[in-house]
Design a protein around this motif. Sequence first.
Motif, PDB file in Angstrom:
ATOM      1  N   ARG A 125       0.827  -1.205   0.000  1.00  0.00           N
ATOM      2  CA  ARG A 125       0.000   0.000   0.000  1.00  0.00           C
ATOM      3  C   ARG A 125       0.865   1.261   0.000  1.00  0.00           C
ATOM      4  N   ALA A 126       1.928   1.252   0.815  1.00  0.00           N
ATOM      5  CA  ALA A 126       2.821   2.411   0.861  1.00  0.00           C
ATOM      6  C   ALA A 126       3.487   2.642  -0.488  1.00  0.00           C
ATOM      7  N   ALA A 127       3.884   1.550  -1.156  1.00  0.00           N
ATOM      8  CA  ALA A 127       4.516   1.685  -2.471  1.00  0.00           C
ATOM      9  C   ALA A 127       3.536   2.240  -3.495  1.00  0.00           C
ATOM     10  N   LEU A 128       2.284   1.760  -3.458  1.00  0.00           N
ATOM     11  CA  LEU A 128       1.269   2.251  -4.387  1.00  0.00           C
ATOM     12  C   LEU A 128       0.943   3.718  -4.112  1.00  0.00           C
ATOM     13  N   THR A 129       0.858   4.076  -2.830  1.00  0.00           N
ATOM     14  CA  THR A 129       0.590   5.467  -2.474  1.00  0.00           C
ATOM     15  C   THR A 129       1.694   6.381  -2.990  1.00  0.00           C
ATOM     16  N   ALA A 130       2.946   5.933  -2.833  1.00  0.00           N
ATOM     17  CA  ALA A 130       4.073   6.728  -3.323  1.00  0.00           C
ATOM     18  C   ALA A 130       4.030   6.862  -4.845  1.00  0.00           C
ATOM     19  N   GLN A 131       3.675   5.763  -5.529  1.00  0.00           N
ATOM     20  CA  GLN A 131       3.570   5.808  -6.987  1.00  0.00           C
ATOM     21  C   GLN A 131       2.468   6.763  -7.424  1.00  0.00           C
TER      22      GLN A 131
ATOM     23  N   ASP B 200       3.670  10.375  -6.797  1.00  0.00           N
ATOM     24  CA  ASP B 200       4.677  10.791  -7.779  1.00  0.00           C
ATOM     25  C   ASP B 200       4.036  11.080  -9.128  1.00  0.00           C
ATOM     26  N   ALA B 201       3.132  10.187  -9.554  1.00  0.00           N
ATOM     27  CA  ALA B 201       2.492  10.371 -10.855  1.00  0.00           C
ATOM     28  C   ALA B 201       1.579  11.593 -10.858  1.00  0.00           C
TER      29      ALA B 201
ATOM     30  N   ASN C 212       2.411  15.270 -12.954  1.00  0.00           N
ATOM     31  CA  ASN C 212       1.546  15.784 -14.006  1.00  0.00           C
ATOM     32  C   ASN C 212       0.748  17.002 -13.566  1.00  0.00           C
ATOM     33  N   SER C 213       1.092  17.535 -12.415  1.00  0.00           N
ATOM     34  CA  SER C 213       0.406  18.722 -11.913  1.00  0.00           C
ATOM     35  C   SER C 213       1.378  19.888 -11.903  1.00  0.00           C
ATOM     36  N   THR C 214       1.010  20.958 -12.594  1.00  0.00           N
ATOM     37  CA  THR C 214       1.882  22.125 -12.652  1.00  0.00           C
ATOM     38  C   THR C 214       1.515  23.171 -11.618  1.00  0.00           C
ATOM     39  N   ALA C 215       0.484  22.878 -10.823  1.00  0.00           N
ATOM     40  CA  ALA C 215       0.115  23.749  -9.697  1.00  0.00           C
ATOM     41  C   ALA C 215      -0.049  25.194 -10.120  1.00  0.00           C
ATOM     42  N   CYS C 216      -0.753  25.426 -11.200  1.00  0.00           N
ATOM     43  CA  CYS C 216      -1.097  26.754 -11.740  1.00  0.00           C
ATOM     44  C   CYS C 216       0.120  27.638 -11.916  1.00  0.00           C
ATOM     45  N   GLN C 217       1.224  27.055 -12.380  1.00  0.00           N
ATOM     46  CA  GLN C 217       2.426  27.844 -12.659  1.00  0.00           C
ATOM     47  C   GLN C 217       2.433  28.240 -14.128  1.00  0.00           C
TER      48      GLN C 217
ATOM     49  N   PRO D 290      -3.611  16.767  -6.002  1.00  0.00           N
ATOM     50  CA  PRO D 290      -3.528  15.917  -7.188  1.00  0.00           C
ATOM     51  C   PRO D 290      -3.688  14.437  -6.906  1.00  0.00           C
ATOM     52  N   ASP D 291      -3.311  13.980  -5.705  1.00  0.00           N
ATOM     53  CA  ASP D 291      -3.361  12.551  -5.410  1.00  0.00           C
ATOM     54  C   ASP D 291      -4.589  12.145  -4.603  1.00  0.00           C
ATOM     55  N   ALA D 292      -5.592  13.012  -4.548  1.00  0.00           N
ATOM     56  CA  ALA D 292      -6.799  12.697  -3.772  1.00  0.00           C
ATOM     57  C   ALA D 292      -8.026  13.139  -4.549  1.00  0.00           C
ATOM     58  N   ASP D 293      -9.104  12.374  -4.423  1.00  0.00           N
ATOM     59  CA  ASP D 293     -10.352  12.698  -5.101  1.00  0.00           C
ATOM     60  C   ASP D 293     -11.136  13.722  -4.304  1.00  0.00           C
ATOM     61  N   LEU D 294     -11.838  14.590  -5.021  1.00  0.00           N
ATOM     62  CA  LEU D 294     -12.768  15.512  -4.379  1.00  0.00           C
ATOM     63  C   LEU D 294     -14.026  14.742  -3.976  1.00  0.00           C
ATOM     64  N   PRO D 295     -14.807  15.269  -3.031  1.00  0.00           N
ATOM     65  CA  PRO D 295     -16.037  14.576  -2.631  1.00  0.00           C
ATOM     66  C   PRO D 295     -16.945  14.315  -3.837  1.00  0.00           C
ATOM     67  N   GLN D 296     -17.677  13.241  -3.778  1.00  0.00           N
ATOM     68  CA  GLN D 296     -18.569  12.876  -4.873  1.00  0.00           C
ATOM     69  C   GLN D 296     -19.596  13.985  -5.114  1.00  0.00           C
ATOM     70  N   GLY D 297     -19.785  14.325  -6.385  1.00  0.00           N
ATOM     71  CA  GLY D 297     -20.739  15.363  -6.741  1.00  0.00           C
ATOM     72  C   GLY D 297     -20.270  16.768  -6.457  1.00  0.00           C
TER      73      GLY D 297
END
Length: 321
Positions: free
Chosen positions: A104-110, A113-114, A118-123, A188-195
């Motif tokens: 799980r820790a390895a997947l979370t890190a992956q 990282d991904a 892929n997130s430029t954080a509005c730069q 970037p690595d977390a989903d917003l609440p549904q809807g």
Amino acid sequence: MRIGEVARRAGVTTKAVRYYESLGLIAPDRLANGYRDYDEHDVRLIGEIRALNRLGIPVERTRPFLDCLTAGRAHADDCPASLAGYREAIDDLSRRIAELTARRAALTAQLRDAAYRNSTACQGETMSDLSVLPAGLPVPEDDGAARHLPGLRLPALELPDTSGGALRLGEPVEGRTVLYVYPLTGRPDADLPQGWEAIPGARGCTAEACDFRDHHQELAEAGAARVFGLSSQDTDYQREVVERLRLPFAMLSDPALELAGALGLPTFEAGGRTLFRRLTLIVRGGVIEHVFHPVFPPDRHARQVLDWLRANPVRPIRKSR
């Protein structure tokens, strides 16, 4: 009794009964016609196998417990071999938990990282998905939920901020304070609440933070001595946002929504949580001077605040002679 009845009474399938018999865990008598004849002891053994298997003990490892019952003990775990079987099962589970935790820790890190790669954080000109507002967002309506706020004094609350300190809200300071209140900032690595995008005024916290960042110097020149963002997210979460978006101001954390309770700020429910509705307070001398509510579009809100500050400059106090 026949196999169908013993299976029904023990709560298993006839296929399971045959499997247990093939392993030698149960040994029913044979009638003269060749049919198996199961008794109450077989029902007890099969029920024990089922119960132990539900605990995670493989069927093949239940023999010490069954032998304990066959030896006349009242409970299947009254024998030393049964206790050893428990320990063996616990050791197996511990190994599996450790392996799954590492995976799980390895997947979370992956994922992290991904997502952040892929997130430029509005730069610059290219923005991440969180900072770009999708078309067709519902526009929040002015329901009057914030009309009572102008003229109120901020409560004497001490809220932690991302700089490592705490801010006393009620203390009057020189100059104006811009306090923008928002529901929650996505990552970037977390989903917003549904809807989330269907809730009027919910989407756009990252875009709003970026707009305040990009116009921070202009806001200061227009009379904003301090700018803060405030939400119910904890300080560690907000600190990551400050660092990722390179915000030049601190974020305040109010996980208990104390400010909402003290001032009657509007809130809403999403993802099983109560969240602040988006609004901005202009504070002077500890008193709310102006309120922006509803706020839309959030990605241009800092410029709305800037326009108001420029149109309503603080007049210097003339000293009497």
